[in-house]
Design a protein around this motif. Structure first.
Motif, PDB file in Angstrom:
ATOM      1  N   HIS A 260       0.748  -1.360   0.033  1.00  0.00           N
ATOM      2  CA  HIS A 260       0.075   0.001  -0.101  1.00  0.00           C
ATOM      3  C   HIS A 260       0.824   1.382   0.055  1.00  0.00           C
ATOM      4  O   HIS A 260       0.496   2.193  -0.781  1.00  0.00           O
ATOM      5  CB  HIS A 260      -1.099  -0.019   1.010  1.00  0.00           C
ATOM      6  N   CYS A 295      -2.473  -4.699  -6.326  1.00  0.00           N
ATOM      7  CA  CYS A 295      -3.212  -4.010  -5.023  1.00  0.00           C
ATOM      8  C   CYS A 295      -2.868  -2.345  -5.154  1.00  0.00           C
ATOM      9  O   CYS A 295      -2.577  -1.932  -6.419  1.00  0.00           O
ATOM     10  CB  CYS A 295      -2.936  -4.761  -3.867  1.00  0.00           C
ATOM     11  N   CYS A 296      -3.061  -1.821  -4.124  1.00  0.00           N
ATOM     12  CA  CYS A 296      -2.959  -0.362  -4.154  1.00  0.00           C
ATOM     13  C   CYS A 296      -1.522   0.313  -4.311  1.00  0.00           C
ATOM     14  O   CYS A 296      -1.193   1.353  -4.947  1.00  0.00           O
ATOM     15  CB  CYS A 296      -3.497   0.068  -2.795  1.00  0.00           C
ATOM     16  N   PHE A 313      -6.100  -7.848  -5.974  1.00  0.00           N
ATOM     17  CA  PHE A 313      -5.945  -8.692  -4.926  1.00  0.00           C
ATOM     18  C   PHE A 313      -5.852 -10.107  -4.903  1.00  0.00           C
ATOM     19  O   PHE A 313      -5.059 -10.868  -4.675  1.00  0.00           O
ATOM     20  CB  PHE A 313      -7.011  -8.163  -4.066  1.00  0.00           C
ATOM     21  N   CYS A 334      -3.412  -6.541   2.780  1.00  0.00           N
ATOM     22  CA  CYS A 334      -3.713  -7.187   1.793  1.00  0.00           C
ATOM     23  C   CYS A 334      -2.874  -7.986   1.369  1.00  0.00           C
ATOM     24  O   CYS A 334      -2.855  -8.671   0.013  1.00  0.00           O
ATOM     25  CB  CYS A 334      -4.342  -6.404   0.599  1.00  0.00           C
ATOM     26  N   GLY A 451     -12.933  -0.856  -4.093  1.00  0.00           N
ATOM     27  CA  GLY A 451     -12.734  -2.148  -3.055  1.00  0.00           C
ATOM     28  C   GLY A 451     -12.152  -3.265  -3.745  1.00  0.00           C
ATOM     29  O   GLY A 451     -11.575  -3.108  -4.829  1.00  0.00           O
ATOM     30  N   CYS A 452     -12.219  -4.398  -3.302  1.00  0.00           N
ATOM     31  CA  CYS A 452     -11.321  -5.553  -3.168  1.00  0.00           C
ATOM     32  C   CYS A 452     -11.971  -6.394  -4.184  1.00  0.00           C
ATOM     33  O   CYS A 452     -12.678  -6.361  -5.166  1.00  0.00           O
ATOM     34  CB  CYS A 452     -11.390  -5.942  -1.968  1.00  0.00           C
ATOM     35  N   GLY A 481      -8.659   1.583  -6.139  1.00  0.00           N
ATOM     36  CA  GLY A 481      -8.263   0.202  -5.631  1.00  0.00           C
ATOM     37  C   GLY A 481      -8.264  -0.921  -6.422  1.00  0.00           C
ATOM     38  O   GLY A 481      -7.985  -0.737  -7.515  1.00  0.00           O
ATOM     39  N   CYS A 482      -8.785  -2.209  -5.995  1.00  0.00           N
ATOM     40  CA  CYS A 482      -8.614  -3.179  -6.890  1.00  0.00           C
ATOM     41  C   CYS A 482      -9.655  -3.180  -7.792  1.00  0.00           C
ATOM     42  O   CYS A 482      -9.571  -3.805  -9.214  1.00  0.00           O
ATOM     43  CB  CYS A 482      -8.939  -4.498  -6.007  1.00  0.00           C
ATOM     44  N   CYS A 523      -6.814   2.832  -2.545  1.00  0.00           N
ATOM     45  CA  CYS A 523      -8.003   3.035  -1.573  1.00  0.00           C
ATOM     46  C   CYS A 523      -7.968   4.390  -0.938  1.00  0.00           C
ATOM     47  O   CYS A 523      -9.049   4.886  -0.532  1.00  0.00           O
ATOM     48  CB  CYS A 523      -7.917   1.998  -0.637  1.00  0.00           C
ATOM     49  N   MET A 557     -13.950  -6.939   0.797  1.00  0.00           N
ATOM     50  CA  MET A 557     -13.598  -7.785   1.954  1.00  0.00           C
ATOM     51  C   MET A 557     -13.104  -7.301   2.954  1.00  0.00           C
ATOM     52  O   MET A 557     -12.892  -8.053   4.108  1.00  0.00           O
ATOM     53  CB  MET A 557     -12.752  -9.089   1.172  1.00  0.00           C
ATOM     54  N   SER A 558     -12.298  -6.162   3.011  1.00  0.00           N
ATOM     55  CA  SER A 558     -11.417  -5.862   4.257  1.00  0.00           C
ATOM     56  C   SER A 558     -12.203  -4.940   5.383  1.00  0.00           C
ATOM     57  O   SER A 558     -13.172  -4.289   4.907  1.00  0.00           O
ATOM     58  CB  SER A 558     -10.209  -5.206   3.797  1.00  0.00           C
ATOM     59  N   LYS A 560     -10.865  -2.266   6.148  1.00  0.00           N
ATOM     60  CA  LYS A 560     -10.785  -0.993   5.842  1.00  0.00           C
ATOM     61  C   LYS A 560     -12.048  -0.644   4.817  1.00  0.00           C
ATOM     62  O   LYS A 560     -12.473   0.612   5.027  1.00  0.00           O
ATOM     63  CB  LYS A 560      -9.529  -0.884   4.795  1.00  0.00           C
TER      64      LYS A 560
HETATM   65  S1  MSK Z   1      -5.655  -3.198  -2.139  1.00  0.00           S
HETATM   66  S2  MSK Z   1      -8.208  -3.264   0.617  1.00  0.00           S
HETATM   67  S3  MSK Z   1      -7.999  -5.477  -1.742  1.00  0.00           S
HETATM   68  S4  MSK Z   1      -9.067  -2.682  -2.688  1.00  0.00           S
HETATM   69 FE1  MSK Z   1      -6.327  -1.409  -1.293  1.00  0.00          FE
HETATM   70 FE2  MSK Z   1      -7.472  -4.051  -2.966  1.00  0.00          FE
HETATM   71 FE3  MSK Z   1      -9.329  -3.881  -0.952  1.00  0.00          FE
HETATM   72 FE4  MSK Z   1      -6.745  -4.314  -0.565  1.00  0.00          FE
END
Ligand code: MSK
Ligand code: SF4
Length: 631
Positions: A260, A295-296, A313, A334, A451-452, A481-482, A523, A557-558, A560
């Motif tokens: 991230h 990912c991010c 992700f 992640c 989101g993820c 994000g994803c 994100c 999923m997270s 966050k």
């Molecule tokens: S990286 S928080 S899987 S969007 Fe931010 Fe992707 Fe969700 Fe992680």
């Protein structure tokens, strides 16, 4: 274009999963199958293990099983408490990321590794925060601004500074509800305290506090993360990139950058360009060094440097399965711990770099910000030297990849919008053209799709289906994000994708020279979406909640994501969740989230797992808002 993508993509995914079986590698799908049916109590949020009298699993169905926990907590309290703790963890993650960026800015110097790249943004922020700028060295200003930001985490008095950026009507809502967050760490600590055994025993109060904590993320940690990253590493501008596992190159040293925070990845980019590293790559028989993001982190480096994106992700295991990756370099969030056993099946080095995210079995090479480039070079060297260990017979790189444009910061969007007026005569430098096309109905509205990935949903399917339906109905999409990476893979951030848009959106895209789906970043960059919505609301003298806009998290999923969803609703924007959160065990929590919260914030949650039904609900809510506005 995207239909074609989906079928192609599934082919490569299936091929890699077949390869996993041949290579004897376990993937998330094997583990998901081993999990069998998910725990019904956990799924509904009615399992509590907050104290050692429990765990207490209760059954809200009248007359069956325990109705309350040993301490007497009801299903409503247990569900709300669990949700509040998810918000706290999500807020902590985004905000701790931001804290590190602010620390980096505090150590930035003219002759060091970290420099100020966007002086204008720094000076604008300094004047917003009352920091003297005349006759001062830019680094002196940066250090004072960074110190103020660091105090936002623990200041004893007052509320967060960035809240002032919101429209006046929204600030009044926050004041009336008394949910203006104070210091970021304080909100996280308070909610952890309030959810301790024997503290808050009222669901509505817990959800109310959750909104305040979440706002400390969206208008605190995440916004600091975005603004300070722009100042240090440059505010993104639109640029071309490519995405999907086909960006890996058999002839080069492949390095996956996953996680991230941009501080590490920025330095890895610099290190990989270093002639000494390039020479070393040639020496080991490679044609060069190929960085690919995930990912991010992938979003951060693609929008600032055009580094290609290997995937989102879900694809972290897939990338290693190609057998062509010399190193997966990670920092925080992640990251699957399964990368340890899976990299052991190949020559791939799995390198952790943050003391906050060590993983048993991984190679830990700590990234030290005070000798950043040196640390980054040591990490890149490990990857290059590993090239000779690659086993040719184990290499399979899918060919699929798509191109697209990324890097639409708020500034970049405003600059593009200026193209609707004659830029040589009267560049407006405002969000007015966007407000005008929404008012006129050329665009029906705007949505943020974020989101993820989540194995409960077919990979990227919900993201793409919803995006396609939005743009076909003249709703412009901004994405982070994803979800944003899914959009690039599907070709939806390509300017050609305007073919898939309705007539109004297609016309706007052509006039303004943008794709119908705008990649805004990582994100934490959802804060950019909050800013755009706020600017449109200010321009129209409305509140955010009046606007025909929505937030959508199709495959989240997270924890966050839970924090994000809460701050988006608290900011007055409806939030549509494509994965059901663990709250269905409480009628009261469900009622607050999907109904009563609207009377408080002007927005509410919609939970809908079918992406097509979800898209229809978004469109009808947008029309409802337009009708209320009489536009
Ligand atoms: S990286 S928080 S899987 S969007 Fe931010 Fe992707 Fe969700 Fe992680
Ligand atoms: Fe059980 Fe109450 Fe302890 Fe939770 S806090 S584990 S419901 S006794």
């Amino acid at each position: 274009m995207s239909d074609q993508f989906i079928s192609i993509y599934q082919t490569s995914e299936e091929q890699l999963l077949e390869k996993a079986v041949q290579d004897g590698v376990e993937t998330m799908w094997d583990r998901k199958a081993a999990m069998k049916a998910p725990c019904g109590f956990g799924e509904k949020g009615i399992c509590c293990r907050i104290c050692a009298m429990g765990p207490c699993r209760i059954s809200p169905v009248a007359g069956k099983g325990a109705q309350r926990g040993i301490c007497g907590a009801t299903a409503d309290v247990i569900v709300a408490r669990n949700l509040a703790r998810m918000v706290a963890a999500g807020t902590a993650s985004h905000s701790d990321h931001a804290r590190d960026i602010a620390h980096v800015m505090h150590m930035a110097s003219r002759d060091g590794n970290f420099k100020i790249r966007d002086e204008k943004k720094l000076l604008d922020l300094a004047s917003e925060w009352g920091v003297k700028t005349e006759d001062r060295d830019i680094y002196e200003v940066a250090h004072e601004v960074a110190e103020i930001a660091l105090n936002e985490f623990g200041k004893p008095f007052g509320t967060l500074r960035f809240l002032e950026r919101a429209p006046e009507k929204r600030k009044k809502v926050w004041d009336d509800l008394q949910i203006r967050p104070r210091a970021i760490d304080r909100e996280i600590a308070t909610i952890l305290h309030s959810t301790h055994i024997g503290c808050t025993g009222d669901a509505e109060s817990l959800l109310h506090m959750s909104m305040r904590t979440a706002l400390a993320d969206g208008w605190g940690g995440s916004m600091i993360g975005t603004v300070f990253s722009d100042i240090l590493y440059g505010t993104p501008v639109p640029r071309e990139t490519e995405s999907n596992l086909g960006v890996l190159d058999e002839k080069q040293v492949n390095i996956i950058l996953h996680g991230h925070e941009p501080s590490l990845s920025e330095m890895i980019v610099m290190a990989s360009l270093d002639p000494e590293m390039q020479k070393l790559a040639k020496k080991v028989g490679a044609e060069g060094i190929n960085l690919a993001g995930m990912c991010c982190t992938g979003n951060e480096v693609t929008m600032r440097h055009g580094v290609k994106i290997a995937g989102n992700f879900y694809q972290q295991e897939m990338a290693v399965l190609t057998g062509a990756v010399e190193a997966v370099i990670v920092d925080v969030q992640c990251i699957f711990p399964s990368l340890v056993p899976i990299t052991e099946c190949y020559h791939t080095k799995f390198i952790t770099t943050s003391p906050k995210a060590k993983i048993t079995g991984a190679t830990h090479i700590e990234f030290h910000e005070d000798r950043a480039l040196e640390s980054a070079k040591a990490i890149v060297r490990e990857a290059i030297e590993n090239f000779k260990n690659r086993k040719k017979e184990k290499v399979f790189i899918p060919t699929e990849k798509s191109s697209g444009v990324v890097g639409y910061s708020v500034e970049a969007i405003i600059k593009q919008l200026d193209k609707v007026v004659n830029p040589h005569i009267d560049p407006m430098g405002t969000i007015k053209p966007l407000a005008d096309v929404i008012k006129a109905g050329v665009l029906r509205g705007a949505v943020g799709i974020v989101g993820c990935n989540n194995p409960k949903s077919k990979h990227d399917y919900s993201h793409i289906e919803i995006m396609k339906k939005m743009i076909a109905n003249d709703v412009i999409v901004v994405t982070t994000g994803c979800a944003a990476q899914a959009a690039v893979k599907a070709g939806l951030t390509n300017k050609d994708a305007r073919k898939l848009a309705g007539q109004g959106l297609a016309t706007v895209c052509e006039l303004v020279d943008i794709p119908p789906v705008l990649h805004l970043g990582s994100c934490v960059d959802i804060s950019r979406i909050m800013t755009i919505v706020g600017e449109v609301a200010k321009h129209m003298d409305l509140d955010n909640s009046d606007l025909p806009v929505a937030g959508i998290a199709p495959e989240w999923m997270s924890e966050k994501a839970v924090a994000i969803a809460n701050y988006v609703v608290a900011t007055g924007i409806d939030t549509f969740l494509g994965i059901t959160p663990p709250v269905t065990g409480s009628e009261e929590v469900m009622d607050i989230m999907t109904n009563r919260v609207e009377a408080m914030t002007g927005a509410k949650f919609f939970i809908e797992e079918d992406p097509h039904v979800l898209a229809d609900k978004v469109l009808s809510r947008i029309e409802e808002k337009r009708q209320k506005l009489g536009i």
